[in-house]
Design a protein around this motif. Structure first.
Motif, short mmCIF file in Angstrom:
data_model
loop_
_atom_site.label_atom_id
_atom_site.label_comp_id
_atom_site.label_asym_id
_atom_site.label_seq_id
_atom_site.Cartn_x
_atom_site.Cartn_y
_atom_site.Cartn_z
N LEU A 1 -20.88 -67.83 19.40
CA LEU A 1 -20.84 -66.37 19.37
C LEU A 1 -20.13 -65.86 18.12
CD1 LEU A 1 -20.01 -65.65 23.11
CD2 LEU A 1 -22.22 -65.40 21.97
N HIS A 2 -19.08 -66.56 17.71
CA HIS A 2 -18.36 -66.20 16.49
C HIS A 2 -19.29 -66.25 15.29
CE1 HIS A 2 -14.75 -66.94 13.62
NE2 HIS A 2 -14.94 -65.66 13.81
N ALA A 3 -20.09 -67.31 15.20
CA ALA A 3 -21.05 -67.44 14.10
C ALA A 3 -22.13 -66.37 14.19
CB ALA A 3 -21.66 -68.84 14.12
N ALA A 4 -22.55 -66.04 15.42
CA ALA A 4 -23.60 -65.03 15.59
C ALA A 4 -23.13 -63.66 15.12
CB ALA A 4 -24.02 -64.97 17.06
N LEU A 5 -21.87 -63.34 15.33
CA LEU A 5 -21.36 -62.04 14.88
C LEU A 5 -21.32 -61.96 13.36
CD1 LEU A 5 -18.47 -61.49 17.43
CD2 LEU A 5 -20.56 -60.13 17.23
N ARG A 6 -21.18 -63.09 12.68
CA ARG A 6 -21.18 -63.10 11.22
C ARG A 6 -22.58 -62.99 10.63
NH1 ARG A 6 -16.53 -67.45 9.34
NH2 ARG A 6 -14.76 -66.35 10.27
N ALA A 7 -23.58 -63.41 11.40
CA ALA A 7 -24.98 -63.33 10.96
C ALA A 7 -25.82 -62.93 12.17
CB ALA A 7 -25.44 -64.64 10.36
N PRO A 8 -25.71 -61.69 12.64
CA PRO A 8 -26.35 -61.30 13.90
C PRO A 8 -27.88 -61.21 13.79
CG PRO A 8 -25.35 -59.40 12.84
CD PRO A 8 -24.92 -60.60 12.06
N VAL A 9 -28.54 -61.59 14.88
CA VAL A 9 -30.00 -61.41 14.97
C VAL A 9 -30.33 -59.93 15.09
CG1 VAL A 9 -32.05 -61.95 16.33
CG2 VAL A 9 -30.28 -63.69 16.00
N TYR A 10 -29.62 -59.24 15.97
CA TYR A 10 -29.74 -57.79 16.12
C TYR A 10 -28.39 -57.17 15.78
CZ TYR A 10 -33.92 -59.06 18.76
OH TYR A 10 -35.12 -59.60 19.14
N ALA A 11 -28.41 -56.08 15.05
CA ALA A 11 -27.17 -55.46 14.59
C ALA A 11 -26.31 -55.02 15.78
CB ALA A 11 -27.48 -54.26 13.71
N PRO A 12 -25.01 -55.30 15.73
CA PRO A 12 -24.13 -54.88 16.83
C PRO A 12 -23.84 -53.39 16.77
CG PRO A 12 -22.86 -55.93 15.10
CD PRO A 12 -24.29 -56.06 14.70
N PHE A 13 -23.57 -52.82 17.93
CA PHE A 13 -23.18 -51.41 18.00
C PHE A 13 -22.16 -51.27 19.13
CE2 PHE A 13 -27.28 -52.07 20.06
CZ PHE A 13 -27.03 -51.68 21.36
N LEU A 14 -21.40 -50.19 19.08
CA LEU A 14 -20.27 -50.01 19.98
C LEU A 14 -20.67 -49.18 21.20
CD1 LEU A 14 -17.55 -49.34 17.25
CD2 LEU A 14 -18.25 -51.53 18.27
N GLY A 15 -21.44 -49.78 22.06
CA GLY A 15 -21.85 -49.14 23.30
C GLY A 15 -23.21 -48.47 23.24
N ARG A 16 -23.52 -47.80 22.14
CA ARG A 16 -24.82 -47.17 21.93
C ARG A 16 -25.29 -47.45 20.52
NH1 ARG A 16 -23.29 -41.39 24.49
NH2 ARG A 16 -23.23 -41.99 26.69
N ARG A 17 -26.60 -47.39 20.34
CA ARG A 17 -27.17 -47.69 19.01
C ARG A 17 -26.70 -46.70 17.96
NH1 ARG A 17 -31.66 -48.86 22.33
NH2 ARG A 17 -32.26 -51.06 22.27
N SER A 18 -26.31 -45.50 18.37
CA SER A 18 -25.84 -44.49 17.42
C SER A 18 -24.39 -44.69 17.02
CB SER A 18 -26.01 -43.09 18.03
OG SER A 18 -25.28 -42.98 19.25
N CYS A 19 -23.75 -45.80 17.47
CA CYS A 19 -22.33 -46.03 17.22
C CYS A 19 -22.13 -47.37 16.49
CB CYS A 19 -21.55 -46.02 18.53
SG CYS A 19 -21.71 -44.51 19.49
N PRO A 20 -22.36 -47.41 15.18
CA PRO A 20 -22.15 -48.66 14.45
C PRO A 20 -20.66 -48.91 14.21
CG PRO A 20 -22.79 -46.94 12.93
CD PRO A 20 -22.88 -46.34 14.31
N PRO A 21 -20.25 -50.16 14.09
CA PRO A 21 -18.84 -50.46 13.78
C PRO A 21 -18.54 -50.14 12.32
CG PRO A 21 -20.12 -52.48 13.88
CD PRO A 21 -21.04 -51.39 14.32
N SER A 22 -17.29 -49.77 12.05
CA SER A 22 -16.89 -49.46 10.69
C SER A 22 -16.25 -50.65 9.99
CB SER A 22 -15.90 -48.28 10.69
OG SER A 22 -14.75 -48.59 11.47
N LEU A 23 -15.90 -51.70 10.74
CA LEU A 23 -15.27 -52.90 10.20
C LEU A 23 -15.92 -54.13 10.83
CD1 LEU A 23 -11.53 -51.78 10.47
CD2 LEU A 23 -12.81 -52.06 8.34
N PRO A 24 -15.80 -55.30 10.20
CA PRO A 24 -16.33 -56.52 10.82
C PRO A 24 -15.75 -56.70 12.23
CG PRO A 24 -15.71 -56.96 8.55
CD PRO A 24 -15.24 -55.57 8.86
N ILE A 25 -16.59 -57.12 13.16
CA ILE A 25 -16.18 -57.21 14.56
C ILE A 25 -15.35 -58.46 14.82
CG2 ILE A 25 -17.07 -57.56 16.90
CD1 ILE A 25 -19.28 -55.62 16.23
#
Length: 240
Positions: free
Chosen positions: A114-138
């Motif tokens: 999972l740690h590796a997946a967050l560094r190269a995600p298949v689908y972009a991560p978001f903070l609860g909703r797609r309209s909420c992207p993270p501002s820093l590496p997760i």
């Protein structure tokens, strides 16, 4: 056991444990189902693949509130894509300028994946909703031979610099932790319907899990004590 810690920071976040029709609320901290969904997306797990979701859902979960943020409300309108008919007014809630540390406890190979997946995600991560992207590496750290409680107590304070500035006079800071309850804590735990069973669009399913709330004190890296100044010192010097 190992622990993977995450930093969840962004202009807006929304972690809904329940949603009814046009009113979409948010909890005051990330939910387990929301974080598991983010990790599943990063790992490329499709919504209906419950077999691959099961190991993720079995991870023990906790979150620390490093910067609580402010709850804001938004009204949204929409039109039907085919008929053009106006849809009902939607009321949605978000957390603005919030920062959290989430932690997951489990077997090291899964957490490393999972740690590796967050560094190269298949689908972009978001903070609860797609309209909420993270501002820093997760991703923060992968702690070997560590426990959930220790990781949530030892991870450095992740609040924004402007927020930490308000607490420069304190050597440590008290933060709230929401963590899955141990067996001996069940009697003092709260119950939430936040344990994901399936993210399939046609039958999303969640079951109950237990959670305890407590506080931890961690060092304040921004602590700065100014020398005490007595305004009468200058008058004494002049009179001398």
């Amino acid at each position: 056991m190992s622990v993977l810690t995450l930093r969840l920071a962004g202009p807006l976040q929304s972690w809904g444990a329940s949603a009814r029709f046009a009113r979409r609320t948010t909890e005051s901290a990330p939910t387990k189902s929301g974080v598991m969904g983010m990790l599943a997306a990063a790992a490329g797990i499709e919504r209906g693949d419950d077999d691959r979701l099961e190991p993720l859902a079995a991870l023990r979960f906790g979150v620390r509130i490093d910067q609580p943020g402010t709850r804001v409300r938004d009204f949204q309108t929409a039109h039907h894509g085919v008929t053009g008919k106006s849809m009902p007014l939607s009321e949605r809630f978000y957390l603005a300028d919030a920062v959290f540390v989430a932690a997951l406890e489990g077997d090291h190979p899964l957490l490393a994946e999972l740690h590796a997946a967050l560094r190269a995600p298949v689908y972009a991560p978001f903070l609860g909703r797609r309209s909420c992207p993270p501002s820093l590496p997760i991703e923060l750290h992968l702690h070997d031979h560590s426990g959930l409680q220790d990781a949530l107590r030892e991870e450095p304070w992740q609040a924004s610099p402007w927020y930490r500035k308000q607490y420069r006079g304190r050597d440590d800071i008290e933060l709230t932790v929401l963590r899955e309850a141990d067996e001996h804590e069940q009697n003092a735990a709260d119950t939430l319907r936040d344990q994901p069973l399936s993210f399939a669009a046609e039958h999303r399913r969640h079951t109950l899990r237990t959670q305890v709330t407590y506080s931890v004190r961690i060092p304040n890296p921004s602590a700065r004590h100014l020398p005490r100044h007595d305004p009468f010192d200058a008058l004494d010097e002049e009179s001398a």
